[in-house]
Design a protein around this motif. Structure first.
Motif, PDB file in Angstrom:
ATOM      1  N   ARG A   1       0.824  -1.207   0.000  1.00  4.71           N
ATOM      2  CA  ARG A   1       0.000   0.000   0.000  1.00  4.71           C
ATOM      3  C   ARG A   1       0.860   1.260   0.000  1.00  4.71           C
ATOM      4  NH1 ARG A   1      -4.152  -2.360   4.560  1.00  4.71           N
ATOM      5  NH2 ARG A   1      -5.596  -3.418   3.117  1.00  4.71           N
ATOM      6  N   ALA A   2       2.032   1.190   0.638  1.00  6.07           N
ATOM      7  CA  ALA A   2       2.915   2.356   0.703  1.00  6.07           C
ATOM      8  C   ALA A   2       3.466   2.739  -0.669  1.00  6.07           C
ATOM      9  CB  ALA A   2       4.055   2.088   1.674  1.00  6.07           C
ATOM     10  N   GLU A   3       3.295   1.874  -1.651  1.00  7.86           N
ATOM     11  CA  GLU A   3       3.675   2.234  -3.016  1.00  7.86           C
ATOM     12  C   GLU A   3       2.640   3.158  -3.656  1.00  7.86           C
ATOM     13  OE1 GLU A   3       4.173  -1.392  -5.143  1.00  7.86           O
ATOM     14  OE2 GLU A   3       5.977  -2.004  -4.044  1.00  7.86           O
ATOM     15  N   GLN A   4       1.443   3.220  -3.039  1.00 11.28           N
ATOM     16  CA  GLN A   4       0.354   4.010  -3.616  1.00 11.28           C
ATOM     17  C   GLN A   4       0.008   5.246  -2.789  1.00 11.28           C
ATOM     18  OE1 GLN A   4      -2.981   1.365  -5.131  1.00 11.28           O
ATOM     19  NE2 GLN A   4      -1.923  -0.099  -3.809  1.00 11.28           N
ATOM     20  N   VAL A   5       0.246   5.186  -1.480  1.00 14.70           N
ATOM     21  CA  VAL A   5      -0.106   6.295  -0.585  1.00 14.70           C
ATOM     22  C   VAL A   5       1.021   6.495   0.417  1.00 14.70           C
ATOM     23  CG1 VAL A   5      -2.588   5.846  -0.783  1.00 14.70           C
ATOM     24  CG2 VAL A   5      -1.278   4.761   1.063  1.00 14.70           C
ATOM     25  N   ALA A   6       0.950   7.606   1.154  1.00  9.73           N
ATOM     26  CA  ALA A   6       1.891   7.862   2.252  1.00  9.73           C
ATOM     27  C   ALA A   6       1.152   7.655   3.568  1.00  9.73           C
ATOM     28  CB  ALA A   6       2.433   9.282   2.166  1.00  9.73           C
ATOM     29  N   PHE A   7       1.818   7.049   4.535  1.00  9.56           N
ATOM     30  CA  PHE A   7       1.184   6.720   5.813  1.00  9.56           C
ATOM     31  C   PHE A   7       1.738   7.561   6.958  1.00  9.56           C
ATOM     32  CE2 PHE A   7       0.158   2.664   3.674  1.00  9.56           C
ATOM     33  CZ  PHE A   7      -1.182   2.565   4.013  1.00  9.56           C
ATOM     34  N   SER A   8       0.842   7.893   7.874  1.00  7.45           N
ATOM     35  CA  SER A   8       1.218   8.551   9.118  1.00  7.45           C
ATOM     36  C   SER A   8       1.825   7.533  10.072  1.00  7.45           C
ATOM     37  CB  SER A   8      -0.022   9.166   9.769  1.00  7.45           C
ATOM     38  OG  SER A   8      -0.859   8.130  10.287  1.00  7.45           O
ATOM     39  N   ASP A   9       2.194   8.006  11.251  1.00 12.91           N
ATOM     40  CA  ASP A   9       2.512   7.074  12.329  1.00 12.91           C
ATOM     41  C   ASP A   9       1.255   6.247  12.618  1.00 12.91           C
ATOM     42  OD1 ASP A   9       5.033   8.212  12.582  1.00 12.91           O
ATOM     43  OD2 ASP A   9       4.375   9.623  14.133  1.00 12.91           O
ATOM     44  N   PRO A  10       1.411   5.018  13.089  1.00 16.06           N
ATOM     45  CA  PRO A  10       0.208   4.224  13.410  1.00 16.06           C
ATOM     46  C   PRO A  10      -0.618   4.889  14.506  1.00 16.06           C
ATOM     47  CG  PRO A  10       2.205   3.125  14.173  1.00 16.06           C
ATOM     48  CD  PRO A  10       2.645   4.264  13.350  1.00 16.06           C
ATOM     49  N   TYR A  11      -1.940   4.815  14.378  1.00 12.95           N
ATOM     50  CA  TYR A  11      -2.793   5.400  15.416  1.00 12.95           C
ATOM     51  C   TYR A  11      -3.449   4.352  16.304  1.00 12.95           C
ATOM     52  CZ  TYR A  11      -6.952   4.793  12.344  1.00 12.95           C
ATOM     53  OH  TYR A  11      -7.963   4.294  11.547  1.00 12.95           O
ATOM     54  N   TYR A  12      -3.226   3.099  16.024  1.00 10.53           N
ATOM     55  CA  TYR A  12      -3.478   2.019  16.973  1.00 10.53           C
ATOM     56  C   TYR A  12      -2.868   0.757  16.385  1.00 10.53           C
ATOM     57  CZ  TYR A  12      -7.496   0.043  14.285  1.00 10.53           C
ATOM     58  OH  TYR A  12      -8.302  -0.531  13.338  1.00 10.53           O
ATOM     59  N   TYR A  13      -2.780  -0.260  17.210  1.00 10.52           N
ATOM     60  CA  TYR A  13      -2.339  -1.574  16.748  1.00 10.52           C
ATOM     61  C   TYR A  13      -3.452  -2.576  17.043  1.00 10.52           C
ATOM     62  CZ  TYR A  13       2.604  -0.171  16.271  1.00 10.52           C
ATOM     63  OH  TYR A  13       3.783   0.421  15.889  1.00 10.52           O
ATOM     64  N   SER A  14      -3.583  -3.562  16.173  1.00 15.40           N
ATOM     65  CA  SER A  14      -4.571  -4.611  16.427  1.00 15.40           C
ATOM     66  C   SER A  14      -4.038  -5.932  15.908  1.00 15.40           C
ATOM     67  CB  SER A  14      -5.912  -4.291  15.756  1.00 15.40           C
ATOM     68  OG  SER A  14      -5.800  -4.371  14.344  1.00 15.40           O
ATOM     69  N   GLY A  15      -4.635  -7.012  16.353  1.00 12.34           N
ATOM     70  CA  GLY A  15      -4.183  -8.333  15.931  1.00 12.34           C
ATOM     71  C   GLY A  15      -5.102  -8.948  14.897  1.00 12.34           C
ATOM     72  N   GLY A  16      -4.517  -9.492  13.816  1.00 10.94           N
ATOM     73  CA  GLY A  16      -5.298 -10.262  12.864  1.00 10.94           C
ATOM     74  C   GLY A  16      -5.587 -11.632  13.458  1.00 10.94           C
ATOM     75  N   ALA A  17      -6.847 -12.029  13.489  1.00 14.03           N
ATOM     76  CA  ALA A  17      -7.223 -13.238  14.223  1.00 14.03           C
ATOM     77  C   ALA A  17      -8.202 -14.104  13.437  1.00 14.03           C
ATOM     78  CB  ALA A  17      -7.849 -12.864  15.574  1.00 14.03           C
ATOM     79  N   ILE A  18      -8.204 -15.392  13.779  1.00 16.15           N
ATOM     80  CA  ILE A  18      -9.132 -16.366  13.198  1.00 16.15           C
ATOM     81  C   ILE A  18     -10.334 -16.503  14.127  1.00 16.15           C
ATOM     82  CG2 ILE A  18      -9.446 -18.755  12.463  1.00 16.15           C
ATOM     83  CD1 ILE A  18      -6.335 -18.892  12.271  1.00 16.15           C
ATOM     84  N   PHE A  19     -11.525 -16.410  13.554  1.00 16.69           N
ATOM     85  CA  PHE A  19     -12.743 -16.651  14.317  1.00 16.69           C
ATOM     86  C   PHE A  19     -13.524 -17.797  13.675  1.00 16.69           C
ATOM     87  CE2 PHE A  19     -11.660 -12.530  15.872  1.00 16.69           C
ATOM     88  CZ  PHE A  19     -12.141 -12.509  17.175  1.00 16.69           C
ATOM     89  N   VAL A  20     -14.115 -18.624  14.514  1.00 17.67           N
ATOM     90  CA  VAL A  20     -14.942 -19.744  14.060  1.00 17.67           C
ATOM     91  C   VAL A  20     -16.272 -19.701  14.798  1.00 17.67           C
ATOM     92  CG1 VAL A  20     -12.947 -21.194  13.528  1.00 17.67           C
ATOM     93  CG2 VAL A  20     -13.988 -21.304  15.811  1.00 17.67           C
ATOM     94  N   ARG A  21     -17.209 -20.503  14.319  1.00 16.92           N
ATOM     95  CA  ARG A  21     -18.496 -20.609  14.988  1.00 16.92           C
ATOM     96  C   ARG A  21     -18.293 -21.230  16.368  1.00 16.92           C
ATOM     97  NH1 ARG A  21     -20.629 -22.330  10.979  1.00 16.92           N
ATOM     98  NH2 ARG A  21     -20.294 -24.551  11.290  1.00 16.92           N
ATOM     99  N   GLU A  22     -19.011 -20.742  17.342  1.00 14.74           N
ATOM    100  CA  GLU A  22     -18.896 -21.238  18.705  1.00 14.74           C
ATOM    101  C   GLU A  22     -19.136 -22.742  18.751  1.00 14.74           C
ATOM    102  OE1 GLU A  22     -21.721 -20.159  22.134  1.00 14.74           O
ATOM    103  OE2 GLU A  22     -20.149 -18.625  22.250  1.00 14.74           O
ATOM    104  N   GLY A  23     -18.236 -23.465  19.397  1.00 16.65           N
ATOM    105  CA  GLY A  23     -18.352 -24.910  19.491  1.00 16.65           C
ATOM    106  C   GLY A  23     -17.601 -25.667  18.426  1.00 16.65           C
ATOM    107  N   ASN A  24     -17.036 -24.960  17.447  1.00 18.30           N
ATOM    108  CA  ASN A  24     -16.245 -25.610  16.396  1.00 18.30           C
ATOM    109  C   ASN A  24     -15.001 -26.230  17.001  1.00 18.30           C
ATOM    110  OD1 ASN A  24     -14.048 -25.807  14.350  1.00 18.30           O
ATOM    111  ND2 ASN A  24     -15.573 -24.965  12.971  1.00 18.30           N
ATOM    112  N   THR A  25     -14.798 -27.522  16.741  1.00 18.27           N
ATOM    113  CA  THR A  25     -13.620 -28.220  17.271  1.00 18.27           C
ATOM    114  C   THR A  25     -12.656 -28.647  16.166  1.00 18.27           C
ATOM    115  OG1 THR A  25     -14.815 -30.337  17.222  1.00 18.27           O
ATOM    116  CG2 THR A  25     -14.895 -29.060  19.270  1.00 18.27           C
ATOM    117  N   GLU A  26     -13.012 -28.378  14.923  1.00 16.06           N
ATOM    118  CA  GLU A  26     -12.187 -28.821  13.804  1.00 16.06           C
ATOM    119  C   GLU A  26     -11.057 -27.852  13.486  1.00 16.06           C
ATOM    120  OE1 GLU A  26     -14.831 -29.442  10.554  1.00 16.06           O
ATOM    121  OE2 GLU A  26     -15.876 -31.132  11.509  1.00 16.06           O
ATOM    122  N   ILE A  27     -11.255 -26.576  13.789  1.00 19.18           N
ATOM    123  CA  ILE A  27     -10.222 -25.570  13.526  1.00 19.18           C
ATOM    124  C   ILE A  27      -9.650 -25.103  14.859  1.00 19.18           C
ATOM    125  CG2 ILE A  27      -9.746 -23.307  12.529  1.00 19.18           C
ATOM    126  CD1 ILE A  27     -12.021 -23.783  10.571  1.00 19.18           C
TER     127      ILE A  27
END
Length: 279
Positions: free
Chosen positions: A120-146
């Motif tokens: 993305r930085a090849e297309q736009v200029a970015f400021s300092d980060p204004y927060y951090y967050s985690g990319g996470a996996i979510f599944v349906r409640e009770g799922n035991t396969e993942i």
């Protein structure tokens, strides 16, 4: 590309907007953070107004409630505009084309939880980060396969198109369902047979849980992202103003007040060790 953090703590930080007042010398020092020059120097779409874009579909960061646009991103943008002595003007646009809209002068900046990546930085200029967050996996409640990322091989994953989550999903499967809203993807996840998993920000998934959706996070976040404010690459003065304004609202407590309102904690005040930062 991802890299390992070598330090013990990372301040979950933000990018902010600082623009000069459009008034004369007698009034410009009375408002905002005192950026020199008029707002016209910042190459704004409309003099005296700070127009920022988000998807409006990313609760609790940007969404409509009672006919009004609200959320963490929206309030950060409003605080930055006030600090710069400008009128805030948040607008919505599809996330899939949000960078194109910026580069065709439809708004001044993107304050829409867009992570700073090398691509993305090849297309736009970015400021300092204004927060951090985690990319996470979510599944349906009770799922035991993942139980881990390895279990995503070949399953059907829901993500927002052109997001970092879309890129991540492609590492595991070709069966990807594209959405315009993470919230809608999480809603579909609760319907038997529609999706096996959703990759999104941890805080978005937690908000969905608070709203009553029967979903659960798998393991720890896959990585940490650095959402930042994007401007056109040639708008160097605006970028500098944004970073200065961000520093100011962090120092004067405005940022903490907004973060506490939406998350019950300061998104800048989190200790990490050995985590991966998405680049």
């Amino acid at each position: 590309m991802k890299k390992k953090l070598s330090f013990l703590s990372v301040i979950f930080s933000a990018g902010v907007v600082l623009a000069a007042c459009g008034g004369d010398d007698s009034s410009s020092s009375e408002e905002g953070s005192g950026t020199e020059g008029e707002s016209g120097d910042l190459n704004l779409l409309e003099d005296g107004m700070f127009t920022t874009a988000s998807s409006g579909l990313y609760k609790p960061f940007s969404f409509e409630e009672g006919g009004n646009l609200t959320g963490f991103d929206i309030e950060i943008g409003n605080a930055l505009a006030e600090e710069m002595g400008l009128e805030p003007n948040p607008v919505t646009t599809p996330f899939e084309t949000i960078i194109q809209g910026l580069n065709t002068n439809r708004y001044d900046a993107i304050i829409g939880s867009m992570s700073n990546t090398a691509e993305r930085a090849e297309q736009v200029a970015f400021s300092d980060p204004y927060y951090y967050s985690g990319g996470a996996i979510f599944v349906r409640e009770g799922n035991t396969e993942i139980q881990s990322a390895e279990d995503l091989e070949g399953v059907k994953i829901g993500v927002v198109g052109q997001s970092t989550y879309d890129t991540a999903a492609q590492e595991y499967t070709d069966d990807i369902q594209i959405y315009s809203s993470d919230v809608v993807a999480l809603q579909d996840l609760t319907v038997e047979g529609r999706l096996d998993a959703v990759i999104t920000a941890d805080v978005v998934g937690f908000e969905a849980q608070n709203e009553g959706l029967a979903v659960e996070m798998v393991g720890d976040p896959l990585w940490v992202e650095q959402p930042s404010i994007a401007v056109r690459q040639e708008d160097e003065a605006l970028l500098q103003a944004i970073d200065e304004a961000l520093d100011t609202i962090i120092e004067n407590g405005t940022y903490d007040e907004i973060s506490q309102k939406w998350f019950g904690r300061n998104l800048l005040d989190i200790d990490l060790e050995g985590v991966e930062v998405l680049e």
